[in-house]
Scaffold this motif. Structure first.
Motif, mmCIF file in Angstrom:
data_model
loop_
_atom_site.group_PDB
_atom_site.id
_atom_site.type_symbol
_atom_site.label_atom_id
_atom_site.label_comp_id
_atom_site.label_asym_id
_atom_site.label_seq_id
_atom_site.Cartn_x
_atom_site.Cartn_y
_atom_site.Cartn_z
ATOM 1 N N PRO A 123 63.478 40.339 65.481
ATOM 2 C CA PRO A 123 62.022 40.125 65.499
ATOM 3 C C PRO A 123 61.620 38.692 65.144
ATOM 4 O O PRO A 123 60.656 38.158 65.707
ATOM 5 C CB PRO A 123 61.492 41.122 64.463
ATOM 6 C CG PRO A 123 62.526 42.192 64.414
ATOM 7 C CD PRO A 123 63.842 41.471 64.622
ATOM 8 N N MET A 124 62.358 38.059 64.238
ATOM 9 C CA MET A 124 62.039 36.668 63.885
ATOM 10 C C MET A 124 62.218 35.752 65.091
ATOM 11 O O MET A 124 61.375 34.890 65.349
ATOM 12 C CB MET A 124 62.930 36.198 62.722
ATOM 13 C CG MET A 124 62.630 36.896 61.410
ATOM 14 S SD MET A 124 63.777 36.419 60.106
ATOM 15 C CE MET A 124 63.036 34.864 59.614
ATOM 16 N N ILE A 125 63.293 35.943 65.825
ATOM 17 C CA ILE A 125 63.556 35.116 67.000
ATOM 18 C C ILE A 125 62.511 35.370 68.079
ATOM 19 O O ILE A 125 61.974 34.431 68.677
ATOM 20 C CB ILE A 125 64.978 35.374 67.531
ATOM 21 C CG1 ILE A 125 66.004 34.906 66.504
ATOM 22 C CG2 ILE A 125 65.186 34.693 68.884
ATOM 23 C CD1 ILE A 125 67.417 35.444 66.750
ATOM 24 N N VAL A 126 62.203 36.632 68.330
ATOM 25 C CA VAL A 126 61.190 36.971 69.342
ATOM 26 C C VAL A 126 59.842 36.368 68.959
ATOM 27 O O VAL A 126 59.141 35.794 69.807
ATOM 28 C CB VAL A 126 61.087 38.501 69.539
ATOM 29 C CG1 VAL A 126 59.896 38.870 70.415
ATOM 30 C CG2 VAL A 126 62.382 39.050 70.142
ATOM 31 N N LEU A 127 59.477 36.462 67.690
ATOM 32 C CA LEU A 127 58.216 35.886 67.228
ATOM 33 C C LEU A 127 58.203 34.368 67.411
ATOM 34 O O LEU A 127 57.207 33.796 67.881
ATOM 35 C CB LEU A 127 57.970 36.257 65.768
ATOM 36 C CG LEU A 127 56.659 35.791 65.159
ATOM 37 C CD1 LEU A 127 55.458 36.314 65.940
ATOM 38 C CD2 LEU A 127 56.575 36.239 63.712
ATOM 39 N N TRP B 211 56.204 29.660 70.544
ATOM 40 C CA TRP B 211 56.395 28.462 71.372
ATOM 41 C C TRP B 211 55.716 28.632 72.718
ATOM 42 O O TRP B 211 55.020 27.737 73.198
ATOM 43 C CB TRP B 211 57.877 28.159 71.573
ATOM 44 C CG TRP B 211 58.588 27.744 70.313
ATOM 45 C CD1 TRP B 211 58.026 27.170 69.207
ATOM 46 C CD2 TRP B 211 59.963 27.882 70.035
ATOM 47 N NE1 TRP B 211 58.982 26.934 68.253
ATOM 48 C CE2 TRP B 211 60.188 27.362 68.737
ATOM 49 C CE3 TRP B 211 61.049 28.395 70.736
ATOM 50 C CZ2 TRP B 211 61.449 27.343 68.135
ATOM 51 C CZ3 TRP B 211 62.307 28.364 70.142
ATOM 52 C CH2 TRP B 211 62.498 27.843 68.855
ATOM 53 N N LEU B 212 55.913 29.800 73.332
ATOM 54 C CA LEU B 212 55.318 30.050 74.652
ATOM 55 C C LEU B 212 53.791 30.157 74.576
ATOM 56 O O LEU B 212 53.097 29.796 75.522
ATOM 57 C CB LEU B 212 55.903 31.317 75.269
ATOM 58 C CG LEU B 212 57.406 31.278 75.570
ATOM 59 C CD1 LEU B 212 57.879 32.639 76.069
ATOM 60 C CD2 LEU B 212 57.738 30.176 76.555
ATOM 61 N N ALA B 213 53.273 30.650 73.451
ATOM 62 C CA ALA B 213 51.820 30.801 73.293
ATOM 63 C C ALA B 213 51.118 29.456 73.178
ATOM 64 O O ALA B 213 49.909 29.359 73.392
ATOM 65 C CB ALA B 213 51.501 31.664 72.068
ATOM 66 N N ARG B 214 51.861 28.438 72.862
ATOM 67 C CA ARG B 214 51.270 27.104 72.742
ATOM 68 C C ARG B 214 50.946 26.512 74.122
ATOM 69 O O ARG B 214 50.137 25.596 74.224
ATOM 70 C CB ARG B 214 52.239 26.203 71.975
ATOM 71 C CG ARG B 214 51.653 24.983 71.374
ATOM 72 C CD ARG B 214 50.752 25.275 70.200
ATOM 73 N NE ARG B 214 50.313 24.005 69.632
ATOM 74 C CZ ARG B 214 49.843 23.841 68.435
ATOM 75 N NH1 ARG B 214 49.698 24.858 67.633
ATOM 76 N NH2 ARG B 214 49.478 22.660 68.025
ATOM 77 N N GLY C 122 56.669 24.018 62.317
ATOM 78 C CA GLY C 122 57.517 24.343 61.170
ATOM 79 C C GLY C 122 57.767 25.832 61.032
ATOM 80 O O GLY C 122 58.892 26.266 60.795
ATOM 81 N N GLY C 123 56.706 26.611 61.195
ATOM 82 C CA GLY C 123 56.841 28.063 61.077
ATOM 83 C C GLY C 123 57.714 28.661 62.162
ATOM 84 O O GLY C 123 58.593 29.489 61.890
ATOM 85 N N SER C 124 57.505 28.225 63.396
ATOM 86 C CA SER C 124 58.278 28.805 64.494
ATOM 87 C C SER C 124 59.740 28.353 64.450
ATOM 88 O O SER C 124 60.648 29.154 64.716
ATOM 89 C CB SER C 124 57.638 28.490 65.846
ATOM 90 O OG SER C 124 57.533 27.101 66.052
ATOM 91 N N VAL C 125 60.001 27.112 64.095
ATOM 92 C CA VAL C 125 61.387 26.643 63.976
ATOM 93 C C VAL C 125 62.079 27.378 62.824
ATOM 94 O O VAL C 125 63.233 27.811 62.957
ATOM 95 C CB VAL C 125 61.448 25.106 63.800
ATOM 96 C CG1 VAL C 125 62.840 24.655 63.374
ATOM 97 C CG2 VAL C 125 61.037 24.410 65.093
ATOM 98 N N ALA C 126 61.386 27.549 61.708
ATOM 99 C CA ALA C 126 61.975 28.278 60.573
ATOM 100 C C ALA C 126 62.304 29.717 60.960
ATOM 101 O O ALA C 126 63.398 30.221 60.650
ATOM 102 C CB ALA C 126 61.031 28.247 59.376
ATOM 103 N N LEU C 127 61.381 30.384 61.640
ATOM 104 C CA LEU C 127 61.646 31.754 62.095
ATOM 105 C C LEU C 127 62.871 31.798 63.002
ATOM 106 O O LEU C 127 63.732 32.682 62.867
ATOM 107 C CB LEU C 127 60.438 32.316 62.845
ATOM 108 C CG LEU C 127 59.250 32.745 62.007
ATOM 109 C CD1 LEU C 127 58.022 32.951 62.893
ATOM 110 C CD2 LEU C 127 59.581 34.029 61.245
#
Length: 175
Positions: free
Chosen positions: A29-33, A38-41, A100-105
């Motif tokens: 789930p972390m990877i999917v999120l 990234w895609l939502a941007r 930062g949040g998406s890379v950390a996830l």
């Protein structure tokens, strides 16, 4: 019978240690999120709140899951819908928070994945079949459904071919 049996059996064969499965419940789930964020941007403002690459990608993968199995596809629509909502929210944050949040996830999610495979003593399924990157989320959703007593026919078919999950790893060759 469901078209999901073969890919889930293949994926399950790499995931028979319960500790590995548990790490996937966190990491996938972390990877999917992260990927969804990234895609939502990537936005097409004229299309409104649904106008993002995340919306398109989510719709395409849900159609793929529905083609494999209607029941699992519906469950994956819920999973992907939640990921879409979380990813869209994260993408709407200031640039540094989003990145930062998406890379950390993403990094922590993959760390969980590789820890699980280290515990199991097997390489990840996607190394042999890139489809494993799409089957991973399906696998964890299927495992939730199985735990709820649903899709028993599919669960039986997977365990008949891949075997039941083991409580502790008996190290296997990574080859």
């Amino acid at each position: 019978m469901s078209h999901a049996v073969a890919p889930l059996v293949h994926y399950a064969a790499y995931h028979r240690d319960r500790r590995n499965i548990a790490t996937h419940f966190v990491g996938v789930p972390m990877i999917v999120l992260a990927v969804t964020a990234w895609l939502a941007r990537v936005q097409w403002p004229a299309l409104g709140p649904l106008g993002s690459l995340a919306t398109v990608a989510s719709a395409v993968v849900v159609l793929y899951y529905l083609a494999l199995d209607r029941r699992l596809g519906l469950a994956m629509a819920v999973f992907n819908g939640l990921a879409w909502m979380g990813g869209t929210w994260l993408a709407a944050q200031p640039w540094a928070s989003w990145l930062g949040g998406s890379v950390a996830l993403f990094v922590v999610g993959w760390a969980f994945q590789f820890l699980g495979h280290l515990l199991e003593g097997r390489k990840p399924a996607f190394v042999d079949d890139l489809r494993g990157l799409l089957i991973g989320p399906l696998f964890i959703v299927a495992e939730v459904l199985f735990a709820l007593g649903l899709c028993r026919d599919l669960h039986s078919a997977i365990e008949r071919h891949a075997g039941a999950p083991r409580p502790a790893s008996v190290h296997r060759s990574a080859a």
